[in-house]
Design an enzyme around this catalytic site. Structure first.
Site, PDB file in Angstrom:
ATOM      1  N   GLU A 176       0.858  -1.298  -0.067  1.00 22.80           N
ATOM      2  CA  GLU A 176       0.036   0.123   0.071  1.00 22.80           C
ATOM      3  C   GLU A 176       0.752   1.383  -0.113  1.00 22.80           C
ATOM      4  OE1 GLU A 176      -2.895  -0.505   3.221  1.00 22.80           O
ATOM      5  OE2 GLU A 176      -3.417  -2.358   2.332  1.00 22.80           O
ATOM      6  N   ASN A 217       2.130  -4.372  -3.511  1.00 19.07           N
ATOM      7  CA  ASN A 217       0.529  -4.827  -3.451  1.00 19.07           C
ATOM      8  C   ASN A 217      -0.232  -3.584  -2.861  1.00 19.07           C
ATOM      9  OD1 ASN A 217      -1.162  -6.712  -2.948  1.00 19.07           O
ATOM     10  ND2 ASN A 217      -1.148  -6.556  -0.833  1.00 19.07           N
ATOM     11  N   HIS A 253     -10.300  -5.613  -2.785  1.00 18.61           N
ATOM     12  CA  HIS A 253     -11.431  -5.337  -1.653  1.00 18.61           C
ATOM     13  C   HIS A 253     -12.466  -4.497  -2.738  1.00 18.61           C
ATOM     14  CE1 HIS A 253      -9.166  -7.059   1.334  1.00 18.61           C
ATOM     15  NE2 HIS A 253      -8.050  -6.334   1.232  1.00 18.61           N
ATOM     16  N   GLU A 281      -6.349 -10.246  -2.216  1.00 16.53           N
ATOM     17  CA  GLU A 281      -6.911 -10.324  -1.067  1.00 16.53           C
ATOM     18  C   GLU A 281      -8.486  -9.964  -1.297  1.00 16.53           C
ATOM     19  OE1 GLU A 281      -5.627  -6.963   1.363  1.00 16.53           O
ATOM     20  OE2 GLU A 281      -3.783  -7.616   1.239  1.00 16.53           O
ATOM     21  N   ASP A 283     -12.162  -9.866  -1.802  1.00 15.69           N
ATOM     22  CA  ASP A 283     -13.710  -9.990  -1.131  1.00 15.69           C
ATOM     23  C   ASP A 283     -14.686  -9.004  -1.850  1.00 15.69           C
ATOM     24  OD1 ASP A 283     -12.842  -7.470  -0.045  1.00 15.69           O
ATOM     25  OD2 ASP A 283     -12.334  -8.706   2.043  1.00 15.69           O
TER      26      ASP A 283
END
Ligand code: 9MR
Length: 485
Positions: A176, A217, A253, A281, A283
């Site tokens: 990040e 990432n 996300h 990741e 979702d």
């Protein structure tokens, strides 16, 4: 993943990644942590069904985030082992977890997840080495000079990566680093070392484990936008400078109904640079309550992301951020939102699960493929989990969940079992539980009288025991013996 075959055309995407996948089978070099040992049967089961088998066939990494403490639960372990060939430590490899005080490293939880993954022949994605968040205050507020922070960061990378050298095939070396507008995010690393901290971290990581694949990432870089443009510019610049960058992690996300339409094109521009891409990741959250319509939309959104990755050679994996909806970070952070994962809180597959499975070339619903899937003829068509949630001297609290895999509603349900010798049920909630001798029967309360197809009921009990709360050997729903998890 021995014996993988890539029978489908789109598996060609994975051919170039075979070496990295194979690296995940390395054995542990360090002392074994105090974790339950996997059995050969668990390993075998892990390789036979779920999302894992079609992903293995495609040569795709299909992963999940795992939390060390949840490995105490058998159903969690079974599901993580069966469904996925790729594991990310959700929190246990982060700086605050492994080096909470300067020079004091603690790898017990991280080792436990490594042992689980290795016992189940799963590859591990290392998350993460250099990140502004979950960073202990001794780093954040340490007022280190440039030289000191370089030394501190180098030591952290060398010690953490060094411990798992040869065992962790891919690493989020930097996590990040961007603001939403594509500029570099303010952080102690950026402030003290300048944006070169990213190149330095990658170079250090490469010197520790030259075979590891090194990633940067970030989130909100799924589609083409200012932030992913920032990542693209960084990647180009690092590659131009000869910095050892191997891949970009796109976290994923996302929100139901808001998946960008250009995920594939975005992935492709990174792979066109020669980089690997992993959706790290994934979702896809929704406003609660859950409705059938939202679940269907979510399934379509998952399919879109899966298809985007599968259609681009060089997109080597998709990892979901938690094993089930019960283990998702989303409800803690986004009020009123949740249900973001493909498996629900009771371990039942959601439409999104079947969408992922279908995208992988596997079953598209119960009864459409693998005979081990819930609801298949010939299988016991209910699943019971019995989890001790707290334990003291002579007492314990347990949660019992019964899932209906019959394909039909089960009205006025009745669950029966034999309570282990010397145990007495002293209280129950969310069900009426009667114990006669060692025989126990649970029946519904007013609001959970029918278990819907694919649905489940959870009730709690307080138990008195002789020092250890054992699990009953078997349960029967309406007289039919259930599988246990
Ligand atoms: O899922 C993680 C949650 O348990 C932690 O409390 C949180 C702390 O920041 O981190 C969550 O995982 C994050 C991941 O490490 C980086 N990308 C965003 C994830 C969700 O916040």
């Amino acid at each position: 993943m021995p014996g993988r075959t890539r029978t489908r055309a789109r598996a060609l995407a994975a051919v170039a990644l075979g070496c990295a996948l194979a690296a995940g089978t390395a054995t542990a070099a360090h002392a074994a942590p105090a974790a339950p040992t996997e059995t050969a049967a668990e390993t075998e089961r892990a390789q036979q069904s779920g999302l894992r088998e079609p992903a293995d066939e495609l040569g795709l990494r299909m992963g999940t985030a795992v939390s060390a403490h949840l490995l105490d639960q058998q159903v969690y372990r079974d599901t993580a082992a069966t469904e996925f060939n790729f594991i990310t430590h959700e929190n246990s490899l982060k700086w605050e977890s492994v080096q909470p005080q300067r020079g004091q490293y603690s790898f017990a939880d991280a080792d436990r997840i490594m042992e689980f993954a290795q016992a189940n022949d799963q590859e591990v994605h290392g998350h993460t080495l250099v990140w502004h968040s979950q960073l202990p205050s001794w780093v954040e507020d340490g007022n280190f000079s440039e030289a000191e922070l370089t030394e501190v960061t180098t030591d952290h990378i060398e010690t953490t990566m060094g411990r798992y050298a040869g065992e962790i095939a891919t690493w989020d070396v930097v996590n990040e680093p961007f603001n939403e507008d594509g500029t570099f995010r303010d952080s102690v690393f950026q402030r003290t070392l300048g944006e070169d901290y990213i190149a330095q971290a990658l170079t250090t990581a490469d010197s520790v484990d030259p075979d590891a694949r090194l990633f940067v990432n970030d989130y909100n870089i799924e589609g083409i936008n200012a932030k992913s443009d920032g990542m693209y510019a960084l990647a180009e610049s690092l590659l131009d400078q000869g910095v050892p960058l191997d891949g970009v992690g796109i976290q994923g996300h996302l929100v139901v109904g808001q998946v960008p339409g250009d995920v594939r094109q975005n992935i492709e521009r990174f792979t066109d640079l020669g980089l690997e891409v992993v959706i790290t990741e994934l979702d896809i959250r929704m406003d609660l309550p859950v409705t059938e319509a939202k679940l269907e939309r979510q399934a379509a959104d998952y399919a879109l992301v899966m298809d985007a990755c599968l259609s681009v050679p060089g997109c080597s994996g998709v990892s979901v951020w938690g094993v089930t909806d019960a283990h998702s970070w989303v409800p803690d952070v986004f009020e009123g939102q949740g249900a973001a994962l493909p498996i629900d809180e009771a371990y039942a597959p959601k439409p999104a699960y079947w969408a992922i499975s279908g995208a992988l070339g596997g079953a598209t619903g119960p009864g459409t493929g693998d005979p081990d899937e819930p609801g298949e003829p010939g299988e016991q068509d209910c699943l019971v989990t019995y989890a001790v949630t707290s334990h003291w001297g002579q007492g314990a609290v347990v949660d019992v969940t019964v899932r209906n895999d019959t394909g039909e509603p089960v009205p006025d349900w009745s669950l029966t079992w034999t309570q282990p010798a010397g145990e007495r049920i002293t209280g129950a909630w969310n069900a009426q539980v009667v114990q006669s001798g060692s025989e126990a029967t649970a029946t519904p309360v007013a609001w959970n009288g029918t278990i819907a197809p694919g649905g489940s009921v959870t009730f709690g009990m307080q138990i008195e025991h002789g020092g250890e709360a054992a699990s009953p050997a078997a349960f029967a729903l309406e007289g039919q013996t259930c599988r246990t998890g």
